[in-house]
Design an enzyme around this catalytic site. Structure first.
Site, mmCIF file in Angstrom:
data_model
loop_
_atom_site.group_PDB
_atom_site.id
_atom_site.type_symbol
_atom_site.label_atom_id
_atom_site.label_comp_id
_atom_site.label_asym_id
_atom_site.label_seq_id
_atom_site.Cartn_x
_atom_site.Cartn_y
_atom_site.Cartn_z
ATOM 1 N N LYS A 184 -1.220 -1.198 3.081
ATOM 2 C CA LYS A 184 -1.681 -0.475 1.721
ATOM 3 C C LYS A 184 -0.704 0.789 1.033
ATOM 4 C CE LYS A 184 -4.182 2.500 -0.818
ATOM 5 N NZ LYS A 184 -4.400 3.780 -1.087
ATOM 6 N N ASP A 188 -7.359 -1.500 -1.332
ATOM 7 C CA ASP A 188 -8.135 -0.960 -0.828
ATOM 8 C C ASP A 188 -8.936 -0.804 -1.517
ATOM 9 O OD1 ASP A 188 -8.338 -0.659 -3.720
ATOM 10 O OD2 ASP A 188 -6.916 0.539 -4.055
#
Length: 223
Positions: free
Chosen positions: A120, A138
């Site tokens: 991420k 996320d």
DNA sequence: ATCCCGAGGG
DNA sequence: CCCTCTGGAT
């Protein structure tokens, strides 16, 4: 959500969030990397309260290397998870100085090798700082992707792969930011504001909820 | 699966 | 009071 609904979704998102962008404050790839490291499990708003002062005192990776672990912790304590983050930032800075001449490289494999940098974080840095198309999954992107019916993945990696397959590459970075804004403002983790959501007609969650309500009213009518 | 962790919202 | 916040490492 049906395949044909995806362009509709993107159209709605562009109307709602025409200028969706990374809300973390930063002036260069290094500052962005540190800000994203700090943003794990905390609001970007809180990170933004700390980072401008932090970067004024320590503009470059070299400047952080004079800090002890304890001193680094004091700088970021309010953000939470401060022991891990302080350690990761110091080690990241040390490696950037020793291995990259103090620069953040445009290189996914190198970035994910840094401590505290996962898929991420690396994707946010690549897409936001270097303009590489990427979808950073996320908590918001994952939650909305499931609710909308873009994926049934059981891991964030699988969610990312499903999104990359279904969304046009040119829209990856925009959709990432737009889903985050929508997740914060409308499709919140607890008690999503479906009544205010312009994606209702193409959202799987809303279809399910509508069926539930229909079933309940049927029962009440019988009683 | 669990831990790290302070701040903010409901 | 409990849940969540632009996760990652063990």
């Amino acid at each position: 959500m049906k395949k044909a609904d995806i362009p509709i979704m993107i159209g709605h998102l562009k109307e709602l969030y025409p200028d969706a962008h990374c809300e973390l404050l930063y002036n260069n790839p290094f500052e962005l990397l540190i800000a994203v490291l700090l943003s794990a499990q905390c609001t970007d708003k809180l990170v933004n309260q700390v980072t401008p002062g932090l970067f004024a005192k320590y503009p470059k990776p070299e400047d952080f290397l004079s800090l002890s672990q304890a001193e680094m912790e004091d700088e970021i304590r309010r953000i939470g998870l401060f022991r891990n983050k302080a350690k990761n930032i110091l080690e990241t800075c040390r490696r950037l100085v020793v291995e990259q001449g103090g620069q953040v490289p445009n290189d996914y494999d190198y970035l994910v090798g840094l401590p505290g940098v996962g898929r991420k974080t690396a994707n946010v840095v690549l897409s936001t700082a270097f303009g590489v198309p990427a979808i950073a999954v996320d908590t918001h992107v994952d939650r909305l992707s499931h609710r909308l019916g873009l994926t049934k993945a059981t891991s964030v990696l699988q969610t990312e792969l499903d999104l990359m397959k279904k969304l046009p590459k040119a829209e990856w970075t925009f959709t990432h930011h737009a889903l985050i804004l929508h997740g914060r403002r409308v499709c919140t983790a607890r008690s999503p504001k479906c009544g205010l959501c312009s994606l209702q007609s193409i959202c799987d969650l809303h279809q399910k909820e509508a069926k539930k309500v229909a079933k309940q009213t049927r029962k009440q009518a019988e009683a």
